[in-house]
Design an enzyme around this catalytic site. Structure first.
Site, PDB file in Angstrom:
ATOM      1  N   ASP A  67      38.840  85.426  11.839  1.00 18.11           N
ATOM      2  CA  ASP A  67      39.621  84.786  12.909  1.00 18.11           C
ATOM      3  C   ASP A  67      40.770  85.692  13.355  1.00 18.11           C
ATOM      4  O   ASP A  67      40.991  86.762  12.782  1.00 18.11           O
ATOM      5  CB  ASP A  67      40.139  83.415  12.454  1.00 18.11           C
ATOM      6  CG  ASP A  67      40.970  83.456  11.182  1.00 18.11           C
ATOM      7  OD1 ASP A  67      41.208  84.560  10.653  1.00 18.11           O
ATOM      8  OD2 ASP A  67      41.381  82.390  10.705  1.00 18.11           O
ATOM      9  N   ASN A 136      46.459  72.226   6.238  1.00 17.59           N
ATOM     10  CA  ASN A 136      45.893  71.040   6.899  1.00 17.59           C
ATOM     11  C   ASN A 136      44.381  70.951   6.662  1.00 17.59           C
ATOM     12  O   ASN A 136      43.690  70.188   7.332  1.00 17.59           O
ATOM     13  CB  ASN A 136      46.178  71.092   8.400  1.00 17.59           C
ATOM     14  CG  ASN A 136      45.621  72.360   9.028  1.00 17.59           C
ATOM     15  OD1 ASN A 136      45.030  73.185   8.346  1.00 17.59           O
ATOM     16  ND2 ASN A 136      45.803  72.507  10.330  1.00 17.59           N
ATOM     17  N   HIS A 138      42.266  73.442   7.189  1.00 18.57           N
ATOM     18  CA  HIS A 138      41.448  74.272   8.083  1.00 18.57           C
ATOM     19  C   HIS A 138      40.801  75.431   7.325  1.00 18.57           C
ATOM     20  O   HIS A 138      41.270  75.852   6.281  1.00 18.57           O
ATOM     21  CB  HIS A 138      42.237  74.750   9.313  1.00 18.57           C
ATOM     22  CG  HIS A 138      43.206  75.869   9.094  1.00 18.57           C
ATOM     23  ND1 HIS A 138      44.188  76.171  10.004  1.00 18.57           N
ATOM     24  CD2 HIS A 138      43.358  76.767   8.090  1.00 18.57           C
ATOM     25  CE1 HIS A 138      44.865  77.208   9.562  1.00 18.57           C
ATOM     26  NE2 HIS A 138      44.396  77.585   8.412  1.00 18.57           N
ATOM     27  N   GLU A 143      40.363  73.810  13.086  1.00 19.72           N
ATOM     28  CA  GLU A 143      41.434  72.844  12.858  1.00 19.72           C
ATOM     29  C   GLU A 143      40.866  71.430  12.681  1.00 19.72           C
ATOM     30  O   GLU A 143      39.720  71.166  13.072  1.00 19.72           O
ATOM     31  CB  GLU A 143      42.394  72.872  14.057  1.00 19.72           C
ATOM     32  CG  GLU A 143      43.058  74.230  14.278  1.00 19.72           C
ATOM     33  CD  GLU A 143      44.158  74.549  13.271  1.00 19.72           C
ATOM     34  OE1 GLU A 143      43.984  74.251  12.068  1.00 19.72           O
ATOM     35  OE2 GLU A 143      45.193  75.101  13.673  1.00 19.72           O
TER      36      GLU A 143
HETATM   37  C1  GLP Z   1      45.514  80.972   8.106  1.00 22.80           C
HETATM   38  C2  GLP Z   1      44.172  81.570   8.558  1.00 22.80           C
HETATM   39  C3  GLP Z   1      43.078  81.294   7.583  1.00 22.80           C
HETATM   40  C4  GLP Z   1      43.622  81.395   6.184  1.00 22.80           C
HETATM   41  C5  GLP Z   1      44.534  80.219   5.949  1.00 22.80           C
HETATM   42  C6  GLP Z   1      45.229  80.246   4.612  1.00 22.80           C
HETATM   43  O1  GLP Z   1      46.141  80.316   9.136  1.00 22.80           O
HETATM   44  N1  GLP Z   1      43.735  81.184   9.852  1.00 22.80           N
HETATM   45  O2  GLP Z   1      41.992  82.174   7.802  1.00 22.80           O
HETATM   46  O3  GLP Z   1      42.582  81.379   5.257  1.00 22.80           O
HETATM   47  O4  GLP Z   1      45.455  80.072   7.005  1.00 22.80           O
HETATM   48  O5  GLP Z   1      46.124  81.286   4.507  1.00 22.80           O
HETATM   49  P1  GLP Z   1      46.825  81.743   3.163  1.00 22.80           P
HETATM   50  O6  GLP Z   1      45.763  82.384   2.347  1.00 22.80           O
HETATM   51  O7  GLP Z   1      47.888  82.732   3.622  1.00 22.80           O
HETATM   52  O8  GLP Z   1      47.378  80.534   2.519  1.00 22.80           O
END
Ligand code: GLP
Length: 242
Positions: A67, A136, A138, A143
């Site tokens: 992403d 959340n 996701h 989302e």
């Molecule tokens: C982000 C990304 C995701 C990621 C998630 C968790 O917003 N879009 O791809 O896996 O949130 O991030 P983190 O590993 O920094 O907690």
């Protein structure tokens, strides 16, 4: 789906990195999709270290970025592009033609989505997808509320994502939309690892593995994946009851 609980972040990351190494050894033309973010950072580092140490030929591997923040250029240190480049692609000398990342500053984001879907299709699908989980629920930028059938798409970011997302940026940025692989891609991936560590992820992990399978909590789709693994450390397992 299977749940795997590791003692700590390091052993979790070792296990995930070993999964990548085993894949690329057994299938030199594998299609690998990784998430960026804090969670997979050590997995990426250990993967890079092991691949260099073991002199693994990665020249036929295809790398797909999960992403990206729409409008954020690749040179911004908070972009997913920057993360992939610095943690994996540069250390392992991936060539440009092996790598497919969303161009978040393209004027035609729909075209970016179609290009990504076509590449994944042409390559025969994703062999291994490693994702994190947002606060959340996701996955990528899928989302709450998004269909489980989506291919790549552009989406308005949820309020939680907008506020949590600032942690990646040195100076405040205007985040509004994300571009992401869809949950169709996750469902079709031959293997999926969802990684989470730390007590702050305990609530979302409990919902992921024990909650209802619902569009309002995208990570719950993991329960339906026959080759899906939720890999977490003991802290992230803190609220699991069974
Ligand atoms: C982000 C990304 C995701 C990621 C998630 C968790 O917003 N879009 O791809 O896996 O949130 O991030 P983190 O590993 O920094 O907690």
């Amino acid at each position: 789906m299977q749940l795997k609980i590791y003692k700590d972040y390091h052993s979790l990351s070792e296990a995930a990195a070993t999964e990548i190494i085993e894949l690329v050894k057994n299938k030199p033309d594998a299609v690998l999709c990784l998430a960026s973010g804090d969670t997979p950072r050590l997995t990426c580092k250990l993967f890079a270290e092991k691949a260099i140490k073991e002199k693994i030929d990665l020249s036929n591997v295809t790398f797909i970025g999960l992403d990206e923040w729409v409008g954020i250029p690749p040179e911004n240190e908070g972009s997913c592009h920057y993360f992939f480049q610095h943690e994996v692609l540069t250390p392992l000398h991936f060539s440009a033609d092996q790598v497919h990342l969303f161009d978040a500053i393209s004027e035609n984001q729909e075209e970016e989505c179609r290009k990504m879907d076509n590449i994944i299709f042409e390559k025969g699908g994703i062999d291994l997808m490693i994702v994190g989980i947002g606060m959340n629920g996701h996955i990528g930028f899928n989302e709450p509320g998004v269909s489980f059938d989506k291919h790549s798409h552009v989406i308005d970011l949820d309020d939680t994502t907008l506020s949590v997302g600032q942690k990646y940026f040195k100076t405040a940025v205007s985040l509004l939309k994300g571009i992401t692989l869809g949950l169709h891609h996750l469902r079709e991936s031959k293997k999926v690892l969802l990684l989470a560590n730390g007590a702050k992820k305990a609530g979302v992990i409990q919902k992921t593995v024990e909650g209802e399978i619902t569009l309002s909590f995208p990570a719950s789709i993991m329960q339906k994946h026959s080759n899906g693994f939720v890999m977490i450390d003991e802290e992230a397992a803190g609220l699991i009851e069974k």
